[in-house]
Motif scaffolding. Structure first.
Motif, PDB file in Angstrom:
ATOM      1  N   ASP A 105      21.406  38.525 -49.042  1.00 21.28           N
ATOM      2  CA  ASP A 105      20.858  39.030 -50.286  1.00 21.28           C
ATOM      3  C   ASP A 105      19.645  38.226 -50.735  1.00 21.28           C
ATOM      4  O   ASP A 105      19.457  37.961 -51.925  1.00 21.28           O
ATOM      5  CB  ASP A 105      21.935  39.120 -51.387  1.00 21.28           C
ATOM      6  N   ASP A 131      21.460  34.912 -52.164  1.00 18.98           N
ATOM      7  CA  ASP A 131      21.430  35.690 -53.399  1.00 18.98           C
ATOM      8  C   ASP A 131      20.209  35.429 -54.282  1.00 18.98           C
ATOM      9  O   ASP A 131      20.338  35.294 -55.495  1.00 18.98           O
ATOM     10  CB  ASP A 131      22.738  35.481 -54.183  1.00 18.98           C
ATOM     11  N   ASN A 143      24.865  42.113 -48.368  1.00 15.48           N
ATOM     12  CA  ASN A 143      25.232  43.514 -48.575  1.00 15.48           C
ATOM     13  C   ASN A 143      24.065  44.331 -49.111  1.00 15.48           C
ATOM     14  O   ASN A 143      24.165  45.544 -49.220  1.00 15.48           O
ATOM     15  CB  ASN A 143      26.426  43.628 -49.523  1.00 15.48           C
ATOM     16  N   HIS A 178      27.903  35.419 -45.559  1.00 14.08           N
ATOM     17  CA  HIS A 178      27.393  35.899 -46.854  1.00 14.08           C
ATOM     18  C   HIS A 178      28.526  35.862 -47.874  1.00 14.08           C
ATOM     19  O   HIS A 178      28.334  35.418 -48.997  1.00 14.08           O
ATOM     20  CB  HIS A 178      26.799  37.303 -46.754  1.00 14.08           C
TER      21      HIS A 178
HETATM   22 MN    MN Z   1      25.786  39.920 -51.984  1.00 14.42          MN
END
Ligand code: MN
Ligand code: OKV
Length: 243
Positions: free
Chosen positions: A42, A9, A81, A116
Motif C-alpha cells: 500500500d 501504507d 491490497n 503486508h
Molecule cells: Mn493495506
C-alpha cells in the motif's frame, strides 16, 4: 548507517500532497542512510496497472525510487491490497525487487518474516474472498486487458461504494486474526513478524513470537501524523522512527 528500513501504507496519491512530500523527502534524505529498503505494501492509494507508470505523478515517485537505487540502496517490494497490480513493468522502471508475501529474511543475526498483513485479517471473510479472486493471474490478465481509463473507473466506483457502505469504518476496527498470526509464526520458529495494513502501529508479544506493526502515513488528514518506519541497525536492533 542502518541495515534495513521497513515502510508500509504510505497511500501515495496526487490527492495527498503532504503525504507525498514527506515520503519523497524520506526517499531523498533518511532512506539514503540504509543498505536496504523494504516497502511492505500500500505504497500507493491504488494501482491500476503498470501502463499507468507514464502518468506524471507516478513518474515522480518512480524517478525518486530509481534515484535511491542508483545511490546504492537495494529496494524490495511486497504488494498491498491497494497496489497488488504492480508488476514487472513498474519493478523495472522503479528498480525495485518484487518479493512474495510472506518473505523470510535473515539479517544481522535476526530471523524476520515480512508481510503486508491483509492476508492475516481472516475475520473479514468478504475481503478474503475478494482477495482470493483478484490475486488469481487469470483474473488479473482479464482485468488488465481493459483500457486504463475503464480500470480506473472501476476502482473509483469500488472506492465510492466502499465509503458509502462505510466499509472504511469497519476496516478501521478490523484487525489481524490472532490464530492466523500464530499459524504464520509457527511456520518460522523464532522469527519476528513485521507487517503493516492495519495502521495500528505497535509491538505485540504473540504466543510464538514478536510482531511489529508499521504505522501508516496519513499526513494530510492529521497534523500530528507524519509517517514513520522500522529501522534495523547493523547490530540487529529494531526501532520505530517517526518523522
Ligand atoms: Mn493495506
Ligand atoms: C480499501 C479495503 C476498500 C480492507 C481494486 C485494483 C481492482 C485497487 C483496487 C479497490 C478498493 C482500494 C483500491 C478499499 C481497503 C476496502 C474494503 C476492505 C480490508 C482493484 C486496484 F479490483 F479493481 F482490480 N481497490 N479500494 N478493505 O475502496 O479504497 O483493507 S478501497
Amino acid at each position: 548507517k542502518a541495515l534495513a528500513l521497513f515502510v508500509s501504507d504510505v497511500h501515495l496519491s496526487d490527492a495527498l500532497p503532504q503525504t507525498t512530500d514527506y515520503f519523497l523527502r524520506f526517499l531523498s534524505e533518511q532512506a539514503r542512510n540504509t543498505e536496504r529498503l523494504y516497502l511492505l505494501g500500500d505504497l500507493f492509494e491504488y494501482w491500476a496497472g503498470d501502463d499507468d507508470c507514464d502518468e506524471a505523478y507516478n513518474q515522480k515517485i518512480i524517478r525518486a525510487l530509481r534515484a535511491l537505487n542508483d545511490s546504492g540502496v537495494k529496494i524490495f517490494w511486497i504488494a498491498g491490497n491497494r497496489d497488488f497490480l504492480v508488476g514487472k513493468g513498474f519493478a523495472n522502471e522503479a528498480q525495485v525487487e518484487l518479493l512474495r508475501d510472506p518473505t523470510e529474511l535473515h539479517l544481522a543475526k535476526r530471523h524476520l518474516v515480512i508481510s503486508h498483513g491483509d492476508a492475516l485479517c481472516t475475520d473479514d471473510t468478504n475481503y478474503m474472498a475478494f482477495r482470493a479472486m483478484v490475486r488469481q493471474s487469470e483474473w488479473q490478465t482479464t482485468f488488465l486487458a481493459k483500457p486504463l481509463a475503464e480500470r480506473k473507473a472501476i476502482i473509483l466506483s469500488m472506492r465510492k461504494a466502499s465509503s458509502t457502505e462505510q466499509q472504511n469504518k469497519s476496516m478501521a476496527i478490523m484487525d489481524v486474526n490472532r490464530q492466523a498470526v500464530s499459524t504464520l509464526l509457527q511456520q518460522y520458529p523464532g522469527a519476528i513478524l513485521i507487517h503493516g495494513h492495519t495502521h495500528r502501529n505497535a509491538i505485540h508479544h504473540e504466543e510464538p513470537g514478536l510482531r511489529y506493526v508499521l504505522p501508516d502515513w496519513d499526513c494530510d488528514h492529521s497534523e500530528d501524523k507524519r509517517g514513520g518506519w522500522l529501522r534495523l541497525d547493523l547490530q540487529g536492533n529494531l526501532e520505530f522512527i517517526y518523522i
